[in-house]
Design a protein around this motif. Structure first.
Motif, PDB file in Angstrom:
ATOM      1  N   ARG A  74       0.834  -1.207   0.000  1.00 19.90           N
ATOM      2  CA  ARG A  74       0.000   0.000   0.000  1.00 19.90           C
ATOM      3  C   ARG A  74       0.871   1.260   0.000  1.00 19.90           C
ATOM      4  NH1 ARG A  74      -2.910  -3.009   3.884  1.00 19.90           N
ATOM      5  NH2 ARG A  74      -2.085  -1.722   5.594  1.00 19.90           N
ATOM      6  N   LEU A  75       1.991   1.210   0.722  1.00 24.02           N
ATOM      7  CA  LEU A  75       2.875   2.370   0.784  1.00 24.02           C
ATOM      8  C   LEU A  75       3.508   2.644  -0.583  1.00 24.02           C
ATOM      9  CD1 LEU A  75       3.715   4.263   3.125  1.00 24.02           C
ATOM     10  CD2 LEU A  75       5.831   2.954   3.287  1.00 24.02           C
ATOM     11  N   ILE A  76       3.909   1.582  -1.271  1.00 25.88           N
ATOM     12  CA  ILE A  76       4.477   1.739  -2.613  1.00 25.88           C
ATOM     13  C   ILE A  76       3.432   2.308  -3.564  1.00 25.88           C
ATOM     14  CG2 ILE A  76       5.374   0.487  -4.618  1.00 25.88           C
ATOM     15  CD1 ILE A  76       6.710  -1.439  -2.641  1.00 25.88           C
ATOM     16  N   ALA A  77       2.202   1.755  -3.498  1.00 31.62           N
ATOM     17  CA  ALA A  77       1.132   2.230  -4.373  1.00 31.62           C
ATOM     18  C   ALA A  77       0.836   3.705  -4.122  1.00 31.62           C
ATOM     19  CB  ALA A  77      -0.127   1.388  -4.164  1.00 31.62           C
ATOM     20  N   ALA A  78       0.838   4.109  -2.837  1.00 31.99           N
ATOM     21  CA  ALA A  78       0.584   5.514  -2.507  1.00 31.99           C
ATOM     22  C   ALA A  78       1.693   6.403  -3.066  1.00 31.99           C
ATOM     23  CB  ALA A  78       0.488   5.688  -0.995  1.00 31.99           C
ATOM     24  N   GLY A  79       2.944   5.947  -2.971  1.00 32.14           N
ATOM     25  CA  GLY A  79       4.052   6.726  -3.507  1.00 32.14           C
ATOM     26  C   GLY A  79       3.936   6.937  -5.006  1.00 32.14           C
ATOM     27  N   LEU A  80       3.549   5.885  -5.719  1.00 31.91           N
ATOM     28  CA  LEU A  80       3.375   5.988  -7.170  1.00 31.91           C
ATOM     29  C   LEU A  80       2.240   6.944  -7.518  1.00 31.91           C
ATOM     30  CD1 LEU A  80       3.763   2.205  -8.044  1.00 31.91           C
ATOM     31  CD2 LEU A  80       5.332   4.026  -8.739  1.00 31.91           C
ATOM     32  N   LEU A  81       1.125   6.825  -6.793  1.00 26.88           N
ATOM     33  CA  LEU A  81      -0.041   7.662  -7.063  1.00 26.88           C
ATOM     34  C   LEU A  81       0.272   9.139  -6.830  1.00 26.88           C
ATOM     35  CD1 LEU A  81      -3.112   7.737  -7.742  1.00 26.88           C
ATOM     36  CD2 LEU A  81      -3.538   7.588  -5.275  1.00 26.88           C
ATOM     37  N   ILE A  82       0.903   9.442  -5.703  1.00 28.76           N
ATOM     38  CA  ILE A  82       1.216  10.837  -5.377  1.00 28.76           C
ATOM     39  C   ILE A  82       2.223  11.410  -6.365  1.00 28.76           C
ATOM     40  CG2 ILE A  82       2.253  12.338  -3.627  1.00 28.76           C
ATOM     41  CD1 ILE A  82       1.078  10.295  -1.547  1.00 28.76           C
ATOM     42  N   ALA A  83       3.231  10.602  -6.739  1.00 25.73           N
ATOM     43  CA  ALA A  83       4.212  11.062  -7.723  1.00 25.73           C
ATOM     44  C   ALA A  83       3.545  11.374  -9.050  1.00 25.73           C
ATOM     45  CB  ALA A  83       5.305  10.002  -7.910  1.00 25.73           C
ATOM     46  N   GLY A  84       2.611  10.511  -9.460  1.00 22.82           N
ATOM     47  CA  GLY A  84       1.911  10.744 -10.720  1.00 22.82           C
ATOM     48  C   GLY A  84       1.076  12.009 -10.692  1.00 22.82           C
ATOM     49  N   LEU A  85       0.302  12.190  -9.633  1.00 22.43           N
ATOM     50  CA  LEU A  85      -0.552  13.371  -9.521  1.00 22.43           C
ATOM     51  C   LEU A  85       0.285  14.648  -9.495  1.00 22.43           C
ATOM     52  CD1 LEU A  85      -3.126  12.072  -6.863  1.00 22.43           C
ATOM     53  CD2 LEU A  85      -3.596  12.579  -9.268  1.00 22.43           C
ATOM     54  N   THR A  86       1.394  14.626  -8.733  1.00 21.74           N
ATOM     55  CA  THR A  86       2.237  15.813  -8.619  1.00 21.74           C
ATOM     56  C   THR A  86       2.909  16.140  -9.947  1.00 21.74           C
ATOM     57  OG1 THR A  86       2.693  15.151  -6.332  1.00 21.74           O
ATOM     58  CG2 THR A  86       4.062  16.885  -7.267  1.00 21.74           C
ATOM     59  N   THR A  87       3.362  15.112 -10.656  1.00 22.84           N
ATOM     60  CA  THR A  87       4.017  15.336 -11.944  1.00 22.84           C
ATOM     61  C   THR A  87       3.045  15.915 -12.968  1.00 22.84           C
ATOM     62  OG1 THR A  87       5.616  13.562 -11.543  1.00 22.84           O
ATOM     63  CG2 THR A  87       5.251  14.199 -13.833  1.00 22.84           C
ATOM     64  N   VAL A  88       1.812  15.391 -13.000  1.00 19.66           N
ATOM     65  CA  VAL A  88       0.802  15.924 -13.913  1.00 19.66           C
ATOM     66  C   VAL A  88       0.488  17.380 -13.560  1.00 19.66           C
ATOM     67  CG1 VAL A  88      -1.613  15.738 -14.624  1.00 19.66           C
ATOM     68  CG2 VAL A  88      -0.210  13.678 -14.460  1.00 19.66           C
ATOM     69  N   LEU A  89       0.339  17.660 -12.265  1.00 16.22           N
ATOM     70  CA  LEU A  89       0.058  19.031 -11.829  1.00 16.22           C
ATOM     71  C   LEU A  89       1.210  19.965 -12.189  1.00 16.22           C
ATOM     72  CD1 LEU A  89      -1.836  20.942 -10.260  1.00 16.22           C
ATOM     73  CD2 LEU A  89      -0.625  20.273  -8.170  1.00 16.22           C
ATOM     74  N   GLN A  90       2.435  19.480 -12.038  1.00 18.45           N
ATOM     75  CA  GLN A  90       3.604  20.305 -12.330  1.00 18.45           C
ATOM     76  C   GLN A  90       3.717  20.614 -13.825  1.00 18.45           C
ATOM     77  OE1 GLN A  90       5.661  22.531 -10.934  1.00 18.45           O
ATOM     78  NE2 GLN A  90       6.825  21.090  -9.658  1.00 18.45           N
ATOM     79  N   THR A  91       3.489  19.634 -14.668  1.00 19.49           N
ATOM     80  CA  THR A  91       3.686  19.819 -16.107  1.00 19.49           C
ATOM     81  C   THR A  91       2.542  20.585 -16.762  1.00 19.49           C
ATOM     82  OG1 THR A  91       2.760  17.607 -16.436  1.00 19.49           O
ATOM     83  CG2 THR A  91       5.145  17.794 -16.408  1.00 19.49           C
ATOM     84  N   LEU A  92       1.310  20.344 -16.331  1.00 13.96           N
ATOM     85  CA  LEU A  92       0.165  20.999 -16.955  1.00 13.96           C
ATOM     86  C   LEU A  92      -0.188  22.318 -16.268  1.00 13.96           C
ATOM     87  CD1 LEU A  92      -2.161  17.924 -17.688  1.00 13.96           C
ATOM     88  CD2 LEU A  92      -0.369  18.951 -19.118  1.00 13.96           C
TER      89      LEU A  92
END
Length: 471
Positions: A74-92
């Motif tokens: 669950r911790l790994i999945a949360a890390g992936l999810l947060i990284a994805g959301l932050t990267t999308v927010l940063q780029t767009l």
């Protein structure tokens, strides 16, 4: 807000704009929307470059606090999810509020691991993650408050200071992969057995071979190839545990405050706020570097929006199991190497991370990697961090005797907890948390000595050499 250029920038990393065959409009390469045939392979390269780094903090921290297989997944999945959301927010980006709108990857940084482990060691089992998450959330608030004024603080974090900190990050983390290479469990009877050491050495050799003889994409994914081949070789010897796949749900979103409500400890908060300053410096430097690579001006407003994204992710991430967030330097290298500068490529890569995080069974695949295999790869990963710090120091004016003393004393202070883990055993708990982390101790000493040698009482003196000035 950065405006599209009138035409594509010319330079060694320029790429022709995509058109539909009828439009004659041209876009800056950063704003270029590539055809899927180019976009998807480019995004895969970014995923390959970032994936190991994204899962490293939850892997290390989860092991340190004694999480079981399901909680680790669950911790790994949360890390992936947060990284994805932050990267999308940063780029767009969202209007002129957040997002630097550059091909910029954000995820939990390895720089926070050592002080987080120090916090874990000073708390009882079951109270570790709440204390960590409380400190991380305050560090996020600190980033949001300081971010708009960060340009004025950069002069206190020149390459001389950041080089020391980055070097210490790699050096102080090195015992972690060494422990993994011996089996991971110090209480096990076969800890340090030759079979574990042989598997770790095999993984390291595979990575070196791909790095030496691989070309293009294969060379970029040498680390992942080492992890994959090492795991495959471990299966016949019974050193790969498949129980995580059976326990992991196929699809699930992280549960808020799964580890309990956060607690707020002053010493832990101070430690991570110091780390947050280092992460902000790294992010700002990454944005400036990308601006040069992409030939798009990176001004103060762009850096503020980028740091605001870091702060939001660091503040809200712990709600679902996240850690301090910063830039991923390896992806800056990917942009420079591939010459593909479209921010939409990185946005797609971020979207892929969201999918991986929303399906914990995919995150469980990562936990199949045996500890010795992670150990062999970790030596490369953490060693490369130390090399980055050494490279920064090499450009920081070490021909000056004051700078040599500054670096020597700072590195010494940072290595004390590594060389003598019980050195601060009789100190108060708050001092153990701050000084017990080599990164925090080294950073404090480096900043203090930088003020002493290069700021206090320097009025009227000749300007500092260029190497001392912040990038």
């Amino acid at each position: 807000m950065a405006q599209p250029a009138k035409g594509p920038a010319e330079g060694p990393c320029s790429t022709p704009p995509e058109t539909d065959g009828t439009s004659t409009a041209a876009y800056h390469p950063v704003d270029e929307k590539l055809h899927p045939s180019r976009l998807i392979p480019a995004a895969l390269q970014h995923i390959a470059a970032m994936y190991a780094g994204v899962v490293t903090p939850p892997l290390i921290i989860g092991q340190a606090v004694g999480l079981d297989t399901a909680a680790q997944t669950r911790l790994i999945a949360a890390g992936l999810l947060i990284a994805g959301l932050t990267t999308v927010l940063q780029t767009l980006g969202v209007k002129n509020f957040v997002g630097n709108r550059l091909p910029f990857v954000n995820a939990a940084s390895s720089a926070g691991i050592a002080p987080i482990l120090a916090i874990a060691e000073t708390n009882a089992h079951g109270e570790q993650l709440p204390a960590i998450y409380g400190a991380v959330m305050v560090a996020g608030v600190f980033c949001l408050v300081v971010g708009p004024f960060f340009g004025r603080l950069l002069r206190f974090f020149p390459p001389l200071v950041t080089g020391v900190v980055i070097t210490l990050i790699g050096v102080t983390l090195m015992p972690v992969p060494v422990g993994w290479a011996q089996g991971g469990d110090k209480e096990a009877a076969d800890y340090g057995d030759m079979k574990y050491l042989a598997l770790a050495a095999f993984t390291l050799v595979v990575i070196l071979l791909f790095q030496r003889f691989g070309r293009g994409f294969l060379k970029q994914v040498a680390l992942l190839m080492g992890l994959f081949i090492g795991t495959v070789v471990a299966i016949p010897f019974g050193m790969a545990d498949f129980s995580s796949l059976q326990a992991a749900p196929v699809a699930a979103l992280p549960t808020p405050f799964d580890a309990g409500m956060p607690t707020f400890q002053p010493a832990a908060i101070l430690s991570l706020c110091i780390v947050m300053l280092v992460l902000m410096t790294e992010s700002a430097a990454g944005m400036l570097a990308l601006g040069e690579i992409c030939e798009r001006t990176t001004d103060g407003k762009t850096i503020t929006r980028g740091l605001r994204t870091d702060g939001i992710a660091t503040l809200l991430g712990p709600v679902f199991g996240g850690f301090p967030t910063s830039a991923f330097a390896q992806n800056v290298g990917v942009v420079s190497l591939t010459r593909v500068r479209s921010r939409y490529v990185v946005a797609v890569a971020g979207g892929a991370l969201i999918v991986l995080g929303a399906f914990p069974v995919l995150g469980a695949v990562v936990s199949l990697v045996p500890m010795p295999v992670l150990g062999g790869a970790g030596i490369v990963l953490f060693g490369s961090i130390a090399v980055s710090g050494i490279r920064t120091l090499s450009e920081a004016g070490l021909d000056d005797s004051s700078n040599i003393i500054l670096v020597a004393v700072s590195l010494g202070a940072g290595i004390i907890p590594l060389a003598a883990p019980t050195f601060y055993a009789d100190f108060p708990a708050w001092a153990q948390t701050v000084l017990g982390s080599g990164i925090s101790a080294g950073a404090l000493v480096a900043v203090t000595l930088n003020l002493f040698f290069h700021h206090l009482g320097t009025r009227g003196r000749a300007p500092a050499p260029a190497a001392l000035k912040s990038s």
